[in-house]
Design a protein around this motif. Structure first.
Motif, PDB file in Angstrom:
ATOM      1  N   ARG A   1       0.830  -1.207   0.000  1.00 44.51           N
ATOM      2  CA  ARG A   1       0.000   0.000   0.000  1.00 44.51           C
ATOM      3  C   ARG A   1       0.861   1.253   0.000  1.00 44.51           C
ATOM      4  O   ARG A   1       0.547   2.227  -0.698  1.00 44.51           O
ATOM      5  CB  ARG A   1      -0.928  -0.003   1.215  1.00 44.51           C
TER       6      ARG A   1
ATOM      7  N   GLU B   1       3.798   1.511  -1.261  1.00 43.18           N
ATOM      8  CA  GLU B   1       4.358   1.613  -2.609  1.00 43.18           C
ATOM      9  C   GLU B   1       3.364   2.291  -3.550  1.00 43.18           C
ATOM     10  O   GLU B   1       3.743   3.134  -4.373  1.00 43.18           O
ATOM     11  CB  GLU B   1       4.719   0.219  -3.134  1.00 43.18           C
ATOM     12  N   ARG B   2       2.098   1.921  -3.440  1.00 45.97           N
ATOM     13  CA  ARG B   2       1.080   2.545  -4.293  1.00 45.97           C
ATOM     14  C   ARG B   2       0.936   4.023  -3.965  1.00 45.97           C
ATOM     15  O   ARG B   2       0.787   4.860  -4.862  1.00 45.97           O
ATOM     16  CB  ARG B   2      -0.260   1.824  -4.126  1.00 45.97           C
ATOM     17  N   TRP B   3       0.976   4.350  -2.684  1.00 45.91           N
ATOM     18  CA  TRP B   3       0.865   5.757  -2.293  1.00 45.91           C
ATOM     19  C   TRP B   3       2.052   6.560  -2.811  1.00 45.91           C
ATOM     20  O   TRP B   3       1.884   7.695  -3.262  1.00 45.91           O
ATOM     21  CB  TRP B   3       0.783   5.868  -0.772  1.00 45.91           C
TER      22      TRP B   3
ATOM     23  N   ALA C   1       3.820   5.936  -5.458  1.00 48.82           N
ATOM     24  CA  ALA C   1       3.653   6.117  -6.901  1.00 48.82           C
ATOM     25  C   ALA C   1       2.650   7.227  -7.203  1.00 48.82           C
ATOM     26  O   ALA C   1       2.847   8.029  -8.126  1.00 48.82           O
ATOM     27  CB  ALA C   1       3.196   4.803  -7.537  1.00 48.82           C
ATOM     28  N   LYS C   2       1.583   7.295  -6.406  1.00 48.94           N
ATOM     29  CA  LYS C   2       0.588   8.351  -6.620  1.00 48.94           C
ATOM     30  C   LYS C   2       1.167   9.724  -6.310  1.00 48.94           C
ATOM     31  O   LYS C   2       0.906  10.697  -7.025  1.00 48.94           O
ATOM     32  CB  LYS C   2      -0.641   8.091  -5.748  1.00 48.94           C
TER      33      LYS C   2
END
Length: 228
Positions: free
Chosen positions: A182, A184-186, A188-189
């Motif tokens: 999670r 990592e996704r944040w 990237a965003k």
């Protein structure tokens, strides 16, 4: 004690400042760096950012307070209200046309000295995202509290501003590797779309300043009486 009509907007601006792409982006990068110890570099960075803005806020409060004392009765609540109204309205309009700003910076090293330098760089170079902070200082200056009142408020503001980094660290400590995907996704965003948050931050801060300025001028009370 500050009145609620000052504390509430200042608290709102502090919460708005938690959206800083720089603080969140650097915090995520440090937490996902794979280093054995991320607490020291992260706290060095967050502490430097908070200390820098606290020192800046104190300097501005003392400087603006001195200037207002010198001006004496030339600036009453109505005049200050119009200053805030113009500044807030200008920021609100500007937010529709401003660029999205630079990408969040990545630390070149996780050494304490490098993180302190990055924290200072964040304070110096991310001036555009400091509009909520400057707005809070303007509201505090207009209220004319003593240093014993505004200093704890500024300190609390800066702690709130860097709180997302602390919460991300605590979340990683509590959840371990389960939190990594999670985060990592944040990250990237933030890296891809974090720049787009800047106009929103400026626009919302401008709206809050505009509202407070209109309240000080009495325009909102007059509008309410007209509608009623």
């Amino acid at each position: 004690m500050l009145p609620l009509d000052v504390l509430v907007p200042v608290a709102g601006l502090a919460l708005l400042d938690t959206l800083s792409p720089a603080v969140i982006g650097v915090s995520l990068y440090v937490l996902l760096s794979g280093s054995r110890s991320v607490a020291r570099p992260l706290l060095a960075y967050l502490g430097t950012v908070a200390a820098f803005y606290l020192a800046l806020g104190c300097a501005l409060m003392l400087g603006l307070g001195f200037a207002l004392d010198r001006l004496g009765g030339l600036l009453d609540d109505t005049a200050l209200g119009w200053v805030l109204t113009v500044a807030g309205g200008g920021a609100l309009v500007f937010s529709f046309f401003m660029s999205t700003g630079p990408r969040p910076r990545r630390p070149a090293s996780l050494r304490t000295g490098a993180m302190v330098a990055l924290g200072l760089g964040t304070g110096v170079l991310e001036g555009a995202t400091a509009l909520p902070y400057f707005g809070a200082i303007a509201l505090l200056t207009a209220a004319d509290p003593s240093p014993l009142v505004w200093l704890p408020v500024l300190a609390a503001y800066n702690l709130v501003m860097v709180l997302p980094g602390v919460l991300l660290y605590l979340g990683l400590r509590a959840l371990g590797e389960r939190a990594r995907p999670r985060l990592e996704r944040w990250r990237a965003k933030v890296e891809s779309g974090g720049r787009g948050a800047l106009p929103w931050i400026v626009g919302i801060a401008g709206f809050l300043l505009l509202r407070q300025g209109l309240w000080l001028t009495g325009a909102l009370e007059g509008l309410g009486a007209t509608v009623g």
